[in-house]
Design a protein around this motif. Structure first.
Motif, PDB file in Angstrom:
ATOM      1  N   PHE A 138      55.078   5.328  32.760  1.00 66.56           N
ATOM      2  CA  PHE A 138      54.678   5.212  34.155  1.00 66.56           C
ATOM      3  C   PHE A 138      55.326   6.336  34.971  1.00 66.56           C
ATOM      4  O   PHE A 138      56.444   6.755  34.688  1.00 66.56           O
ATOM      5  CB  PHE A 138      55.101   3.852  34.725  1.00 66.56           C
ATOM      6  N   GLN A 139      54.591   6.802  35.983  1.00 62.72           N
ATOM      7  CA  GLN A 139      55.073   7.912  36.796  1.00 62.72           C
ATOM      8  C   GLN A 139      55.249   7.490  38.254  1.00 62.72           C
ATOM      9  O   GLN A 139      54.442   6.732  38.792  1.00 62.72           O
ATOM     10  CB  GLN A 139      54.088   9.086  36.726  1.00 62.72           C
ATOM     11  N   ASN A 140      56.309   8.009  38.864  1.00 58.78           N
ATOM     12  CA  ASN A 140      56.607   7.714  40.266  1.00 58.78           C
ATOM     13  C   ASN A 140      56.043   8.846  41.135  1.00 58.78           C
ATOM     14  O   ASN A 140      56.741   9.757  41.528  1.00 58.78           O
ATOM     15  CB  ASN A 140      58.121   7.575  40.451  1.00 58.78           C
ATOM     16  N   HIS A 141      54.743   8.765  41.440  1.00 59.02           N
ATOM     17  CA  HIS A 141      54.052   9.846  42.139  1.00 59.02           C
ATOM     18  C   HIS A 141      54.400   9.938  43.615  1.00 59.02           C
ATOM     19  O   HIS A 141      54.266  11.005  44.223  1.00 59.02           O
ATOM     20  CB  HIS A 141      52.540   9.685  42.007  1.00 59.02           C
ATOM     21  N   PHE A 142      54.810   8.839  44.230  1.00 61.27           N
ATOM     22  CA  PHE A 142      54.907   8.814  45.692  1.00 61.27           C
ATOM     23  C   PHE A 142      56.322   8.539  46.206  1.00 61.27           C
ATOM     24  O   PHE A 142      56.514   8.177  47.367  1.00 61.27           O
ATOM     25  CB  PHE A 142      53.943   7.767  46.241  1.00 61.27           C
ATOM     26  N   ASN A 143      57.312   8.687  45.338  1.00 64.25           N
ATOM     27  CA  ASN A 143      58.712   8.589  45.734  1.00 64.25           C
ATOM     28  C   ASN A 143      59.048   7.244  46.387  1.00 64.25           C
ATOM     29  O   ASN A 143      59.756   7.174  47.399  1.00 64.25           O
ATOM     30  CB  ASN A 143      59.076   9.735  46.691  1.00 64.25           C
ATOM     31  N   ASP A 144      58.519   6.173  45.823  1.00 69.78           N
ATOM     32  CA  ASP A 144      58.904   4.832  46.254  1.00 69.78           C
ATOM     33  C   ASP A 144      59.095   3.973  45.012  1.00 69.78           C
ATOM     34  O   ASP A 144      59.321   4.502  43.925  1.00 69.78           O
ATOM     35  CB  ASP A 144      57.887   4.237  47.232  1.00 69.78           C
ATOM     36  N   GLN A 145      58.992   2.661  45.122  1.00 77.78           N
ATOM     37  CA  GLN A 145      59.280   1.802  43.973  1.00 77.78           C
ATOM     38  C   GLN A 145      58.048   1.491  43.121  1.00 77.78           C
ATOM     39  O   GLN A 145      58.130   0.701  42.184  1.00 77.78           O
ATOM     40  CB  GLN A 145      59.898   0.488  44.451  1.00 77.78           C
ATOM     41  N   LEU A 146      56.914   2.132  43.412  1.00 80.95           N
ATOM     42  CA  LEU A 146      55.700   1.915  42.637  1.00 80.95           C
ATOM     43  C   LEU A 146      55.550   2.990  41.562  1.00 80.95           C
ATOM     44  O   LEU A 146      55.616   4.180  41.851  1.00 80.95           O
ATOM     45  CB  LEU A 146      54.467   1.918  43.543  1.00 80.95           C
ATOM     46  N   PHE A 147      55.326   2.542  40.316  1.00 82.42           N
ATOM     47  CA  PHE A 147      55.137   3.451  39.187  1.00 82.42           C
ATOM     48  C   PHE A 147      53.720   3.277  38.640  1.00 82.42           C
ATOM     49  O   PHE A 147      53.278   2.153  38.398  1.00 82.42           O
ATOM     50  CB  PHE A 147      56.175   3.172  38.099  1.00 82.42           C
ATOM     51  N   PHE A 148      53.023   4.402  38.433  1.00 87.02           N
ATOM     52  CA  PHE A 148      51.608   4.392  38.083  1.00 87.02           C
ATOM     53  C   PHE A 148      51.381   4.871  36.653  1.00 87.02           C
ATOM     54  O   PHE A 148      52.045   5.787  36.171  1.00 87.02           O
ATOM     55  CB  PHE A 148      50.826   5.301  39.032  1.00 87.02           C
ATOM     56  N   LEU A 149      50.397   4.246  36.009  1.00 87.61           N
ATOM     57  CA  LEU A 149      49.987   4.632  34.658  1.00 87.61           C
ATOM     58  C   LEU A 149      48.474   4.805  34.648  1.00 87.61           C
ATOM     59  O   LEU A 149      47.737   3.941  35.146  1.00 87.61           O
ATOM     60  CB  LEU A 149      50.377   3.543  33.655  1.00 87.61           C
ATOM     61  N   ASP A 150      48.008   5.933  34.115  1.00 87.99           N
ATOM     62  CA  ASP A 150      46.571   6.147  33.960  1.00 87.99           C
ATOM     63  C   ASP A 150      46.078   5.227  32.847  1.00 87.99           C
ATOM     64  O   ASP A 150      46.352   5.454  31.671  1.00 87.99           O
ATOM     65  CB  ASP A 150      46.296   7.611  33.606  1.00 87.99           C
ATOM     66  N   ALA A 151      45.355   4.161  33.210  1.00 86.30           N
ATOM     67  CA  ALA A 151      44.950   3.136  32.240  1.00 86.30           C
ATOM     68  C   ALA A 151      43.902   3.634  31.253  1.00 86.30           C
ATOM     69  O   ALA A 151      43.698   3.024  30.200  1.00 86.30           O
ATOM     70  CB  ALA A 151      44.423   1.904  32.972  1.00 86.30           C
ATOM     71  N   ALA A 152      43.212   4.728  31.584  1.00 90.33           N
ATOM     72  CA  ALA A 152      42.170   5.240  30.699  1.00 90.33           C
ATOM     73  C   ALA A 152      42.679   6.328  29.762  1.00 90.33           C
ATOM     74  O   ALA A 152      41.973   6.746  28.844  1.00 90.33           O
ATOM     75  CB  ALA A 152      40.998   5.789  31.524  1.00 90.33           C
ATOM     76  N   ALA A 153      43.896   6.773  29.970  1.00 91.48           N
ATOM     77  CA  ALA A 153      44.469   7.819  29.126  1.00 91.48           C
ATOM     78  C   ALA A 153      45.072   7.225  27.864  1.00 91.48           C
ATOM     79  O   ALA A 153      45.178   6.005  27.708  1.00 91.48           O
ATOM     80  CB  ALA A 153      45.530   8.596  29.907  1.00 91.48           C
ATOM     81  N   GLU A 154      45.491   8.099  26.946  1.00 90.22           N
ATOM     82  CA  GLU A 154      46.155   7.633  25.730  1.00 90.22           C
ATOM     83  C   GLU A 154      47.604   7.293  26.080  1.00 90.22           C
ATOM     84  O   GLU A 154      48.393   8.171  26.434  1.00 90.22           O
ATOM     85  CB  GLU A 154      46.122   8.709  24.649  1.00 90.22           C
ATOM     86  N   ASN A 155      47.937   6.017  25.986  1.00 91.89           N
ATOM     87  CA  ASN A 155      49.281   5.569  26.333  1.00 91.89           C
ATOM     88  C   ASN A 155      49.921   4.944  25.093  1.00 91.89           C
ATOM     89  O   ASN A 155      49.749   3.761  24.812  1.00 91.89           O
ATOM     90  CB  ASN A 155      49.210   4.555  27.477  1.00 91.89           C
TER      91      ASN A 155
END
Length: 219
Positions: free
Chosen positions: A195-212
Protein backbone atom coordinates in the motif's frame (compact mmCIF):
# COMPACT_ATOMS: atom_id res chain seq x y z
CA UNK A 1 3.17 -6.14 14.86
CA UNK A 2 2.79 -9.10 12.58
CA UNK A 3 4.74 -9.26 9.34
CA UNK A 4 3.90 -10.64 5.86
CA UNK A 5 6.42 -13.44 6.39
CA UNK A 6 4.84 -14.65 9.64
CA UNK A 7 3.14 -18.05 9.65
CA UNK A 8 -0.17 -18.77 11.36
CA UNK A 9 0.13 -21.88 13.53
CA UNK A 10 -3.40 -22.03 14.95
CA UNK A 11 -6.70 -22.79 13.26
CA UNK A 12 -9.06 -19.84 13.00
CA UNK A 13 -12.62 -19.32 11.85
CA UNK A 14 -13.44 -16.01 10.20
CA UNK A 15 -17.00 -14.64 10.08
CA UNK A 16 -18.26 -11.84 7.82
CA UNK A 17 -21.51 -10.01 8.61
CA UNK A 18 -22.94 -7.36 6.31
CA UNK A 19 -24.59 -4.61 8.33
CA UNK A 20 -25.94 -1.51 6.61
CA UNK A 21 -27.50 0.01 9.70
CA UNK A 22 -24.38 1.19 11.52
CA UNK A 23 -25.61 4.55 12.80
CA UNK A 24 -22.22 6.11 13.48
CA UNK A 25 -21.31 5.77 9.80
CA UNK A 26 -24.43 7.53 8.53
CA UNK A 27 -27.41 6.44 6.49
CA UNK A 28 -27.24 3.36 4.31
CA UNK A 29 -27.40 3.84 0.55
CA UNK A 30 -27.47 1.66 -2.56
CA UNK A 31 -23.82 2.49 -3.14
CA UNK A 32 -22.18 1.30 0.05
CA UNK A 33 -22.13 -1.95 2.02
CA UNK A 34 -20.65 -2.20 5.51
CA UNK A 35 -19.10 -5.37 6.89
CA UNK A 36 -18.09 -6.52 10.34
CA UNK A 37 -15.44 -9.23 10.69
CA UNK A 38 -14.78 -11.47 13.66
CA UNK A 39 -12.11 -14.15 13.98
CA UNK A 40 -12.50 -17.06 16.40
CA UNK A 41 -10.24 -19.78 17.71
CA UNK A 42 -10.80 -22.69 20.10
CA UNK A 43 -11.24 -21.44 23.66
CA UNK A 44 -10.90 -24.81 25.42
CA UNK A 45 -13.27 -23.56 28.10
CA UNK A 46 -16.37 -25.42 29.37
CA UNK A 47 -19.49 -23.90 27.85
CA UNK A 48 -17.44 -21.51 25.71
CA UNK A 49 -15.88 -23.43 22.80
CA UNK A 50 -14.81 -20.35 20.79
CA UNK A 51 -12.89 -17.19 21.65
CA UNK A 52 -12.84 -13.97 19.63
CA UNK A 53 -9.23 -12.97 18.93
CA UNK A 54 -9.63 -10.32 16.23
CA UNK A 55 -12.17 -7.92 14.77
CA UNK A 56 -12.34 -5.64 11.74
CA UNK A 57 -14.68 -3.27 9.94
CA UNK A 58 -14.65 -2.46 6.25
CA UNK A 59 -16.90 -1.02 3.56
CA UNK A 60 -17.26 -1.44 -0.19
CA UNK A 61 -18.30 1.62 -2.14
CA UNK A 62 -20.00 0.98 -5.51
CA UNK A 63 -18.62 3.87 -7.55
CA UNK A 64 -19.14 1.87 -10.78
CA UNK A 65 -22.90 1.64 -10.15
CA UNK A 66 -23.14 5.26 -8.99
CA UNK A 67 -21.49 6.47 -12.21
CA UNK A 68 -23.75 4.26 -14.32
CA UNK A 69 -26.85 5.54 -12.50
CA UNK A 70 -25.78 9.15 -12.91
CA UNK A 71 -25.74 9.55 -9.15
CA UNK A 72 -24.40 12.85 -7.77
CA UNK A 73 -20.68 12.52 -7.08
CA UNK A 74 -20.98 15.15 -4.36
CA UNK A 75 -23.49 12.94 -2.56
CA UNK A 76 -21.42 9.82 -3.24
CA UNK A 77 -18.18 11.10 -1.75
CA UNK A 78 -19.98 12.91 1.05
CA UNK A 79 -22.43 10.12 1.96
CA UNK A 80 -20.66 9.49 5.29
CA UNK A 81 -17.44 10.19 7.15
CA UNK A 82 -15.70 7.18 5.60
CA UNK A 83 -16.35 8.20 2.00
CA UNK A 84 -15.45 11.81 2.72
CA UNK A 85 -12.07 10.89 4.23
CA UNK A 86 -10.87 9.32 0.97
CA UNK A 87 -13.23 11.27 -1.30
CA UNK A 88 -11.47 14.56 -0.63
CA UNK A 89 -8.42 13.09 -2.43
CA UNK A 90 -10.44 11.91 -5.44
CA UNK A 91 -13.13 14.57 -5.84
CA UNK A 92 -12.89 18.37 -5.78
CA UNK A 93 -15.82 19.56 -3.67
CA UNK A 94 -15.29 23.16 -4.85
CA UNK A 95 -15.40 22.51 -8.60
CA UNK A 96 -17.66 19.43 -8.28
CA UNK A 97 -15.32 17.44 -10.51
CA UNK A 98 -13.17 14.32 -10.18
CA UNK A 99 -9.45 14.86 -9.69
CA UNK A 100 -7.93 13.14 -12.77
CA UNK A 101 -4.38 12.87 -11.42
CA UNK A 102 -5.66 10.87 -8.44
CA UNK A 103 -7.52 8.31 -10.52
CA UNK A 104 -4.60 7.94 -12.95
CA UNK A 105 -2.69 6.18 -10.16
CA UNK A 106 -5.14 3.26 -10.27
CA UNK A 107 -6.33 0.95 -13.05
CA UNK A 108 -10.08 0.81 -13.71
CA UNK A 109 -10.07 -2.14 -16.12
CA UNK A 110 -12.08 -4.30 -13.70
CA UNK A 111 -14.32 -1.56 -12.29
CA UNK A 112 -14.22 1.62 -10.24
CA UNK A 113 -15.41 0.39 -6.84
CA UNK A 114 -13.52 1.24 -3.66
CA UNK A 115 -12.74 -1.15 -0.79
CA UNK A 116 -11.92 0.53 2.53
CA UNK A 117 -10.58 -1.32 5.57
CA UNK A 118 -11.42 1.12 8.35
CA UNK A 119 -10.41 -0.79 11.46
CA UNK A 120 -8.43 -3.90 12.45
CA UNK A 121 -7.95 -5.05 16.04
CA UNK A 122 -6.08 -8.10 17.37
CA UNK A 123 -5.69 -9.41 20.88
CA UNK A 124 -2.09 -9.30 22.20
CA UNK A 125 -1.81 -13.09 22.05
CA UNK A 126 -2.21 -13.18 18.25
CA UNK A 127 -0.15 -10.12 17.32
CA UNK A 128 2.96 -11.09 15.42
CA UNK A 129 1.49 -14.40 14.23
CA UNK A 130 0.52 -13.26 10.72
CA UNK A 131 -3.20 -13.17 11.51
CA UNK A 132 -3.49 -9.46 10.68
CA UNK A 133 -1.90 -10.00 7.27
CA UNK A 134 -4.14 -13.01 6.68
CA UNK A 135 -7.27 -10.97 7.45
CA UNK A 136 -6.24 -8.18 5.06
CA UNK A 137 -5.50 -10.72 2.32
CA UNK A 138 -8.77 -12.56 2.91
CA UNK A 139 -10.81 -9.35 2.71
CA UNK A 140 -8.93 -8.45 -0.47
CA UNK A 141 -9.46 -11.89 -2.01
CA UNK A 142 -13.17 -12.03 -1.24
CA UNK A 143 -14.28 -8.44 -1.77
CA UNK A 144 -11.91 -6.61 -4.13
CA UNK A 145 -13.63 -7.87 -7.29
CA UNK A 146 -14.68 -4.89 -9.42
CA UNK A 147 -12.56 -2.53 -7.33
CA UNK A 148 -10.21 0.11 -8.63
CA UNK A 149 -8.50 0.55 -5.29
CA UNK A 150 -8.27 -0.82 -1.76
CA UNK A 151 -7.62 1.60 1.06
CA UNK A 152 -6.25 0.95 4.56
CA UNK A 153 -7.07 3.48 7.23
CA UNK A 154 -3.84 3.33 9.23
CA UNK A 155 -5.17 5.06 12.31
CA UNK A 156 -3.72 4.46 15.73
CA UNK A 157 -5.88 2.43 18.09
CA UNK A 158 -7.73 4.45 20.69
CA UNK A 159 -9.25 3.09 23.88
CA UNK A 160 -12.87 4.26 23.59
CA UNK A 161 -14.16 2.90 26.88
CA UNK A 162 -12.28 1.30 29.71
CA UNK A 163 -15.55 -0.43 30.66
CA UNK A 164 -15.78 -2.25 27.33
CA UNK A 165 -14.51 -5.83 27.78
CA UNK A 166 -13.15 -6.12 24.24
CA UNK A 167 -11.38 -2.76 24.42
CA UNK A 168 -9.78 -3.69 27.74
CA UNK A 169 -8.61 -7.03 26.40
CA UNK A 170 -6.74 -5.27 23.57
CA UNK A 171 -4.40 -3.68 26.15
CA UNK A 172 -4.10 -0.58 23.97
CA UNK A 173 -2.45 1.39 26.74
CA UNK A 174 0.68 -0.70 26.18
CA UNK A 175 0.77 0.38 22.53
CA UNK A 176 0.54 4.11 23.25
CA UNK A 177 3.85 4.64 25.06
CA UNK A 178 5.56 6.06 21.98
CA UNK A 179 2.85 7.27 19.54
CA UNK A 180 5.29 8.53 16.91
CA UNK A 181 7.26 5.29 16.81
CA UNK A 182 4.04 3.24 16.74
CA UNK A 183 2.81 5.38 13.86
CA UNK A 184 6.09 4.82 12.00
CA UNK A 185 5.83 1.04 12.46
CA UNK A 186 2.21 1.02 11.31
CA UNK A 187 2.96 3.05 8.20
CA UNK A 188 5.98 0.88 7.37
CA UNK A 189 3.82 -2.22 7.76
CA UNK A 190 1.22 -0.89 5.30
CA UNK A 191 3.95 -0.14 2.77
CA UNK A 192 5.41 -3.61 3.21
CA UNK A 193 2.02 -5.00 2.17
CA UNK A 194 2.19 -2.94 -1.04
CA UNK A 195 0.00 0.00 0.00
CA UNK A 196 1.17 3.52 -0.80
CA UNK A 197 0.67 6.75 1.15
CA UNK A 198 -0.06 9.08 -1.79
CA UNK A 199 -1.58 11.98 0.13
CA UNK A 200 0.54 12.28 3.28
CA UNK A 201 -2.18 11.27 5.72
CA UNK A 202 -3.25 8.01 7.38
CA UNK A 203 -4.84 6.51 4.25
CA UNK A 204 -2.82 3.93 2.29
CA UNK A 205 -3.89 2.98 -1.25
CA UNK A 206 -3.43 -0.20 -3.28
CA UNK A 207 -4.17 -0.54 -7.00
CA UNK A 208 -6.64 -3.46 -6.82
CA UNK A 209 -6.27 -4.28 -10.53
CA UNK A 210 -2.48 -4.47 -10.50
CA UNK A 211 -0.33 -7.49 -9.66
CA UNK A 212 -0.12 -7.48 -5.87
CA UNK A 213 2.06 -10.39 -4.79
CA UNK A 214 1.46 -9.80 -1.08
CA UNK A 215 -2.29 -10.20 -1.73
CA UNK A 216 -2.33 -13.00 -4.29
CA UNK A 217 -2.68 -16.06 -2.07
CA UNK A 218 -4.32 -16.59 1.29
CA UNK A 219 -2.07 -19.05 3.17
Amino acid sequence: MDTPEAIIKKTYRIQYVMDNNIDHHGDSTDYCNYFEVEVFTDADEPGNPFKTVAKANFAKFSLTKALKDGYSMIDFFDMNSLSYNFGKHLFDFDTHKMIPKSFKMFSSKYGSDILLLDNLELLPEVRGTGLGHFMIKDIYARFSGGCQMMILNAKSSVLISEHDHWAKSLELEKLAKDPEFDKYKLFAYCQKLGFQNHFNDQLFFLDAAAENKQMEVVN
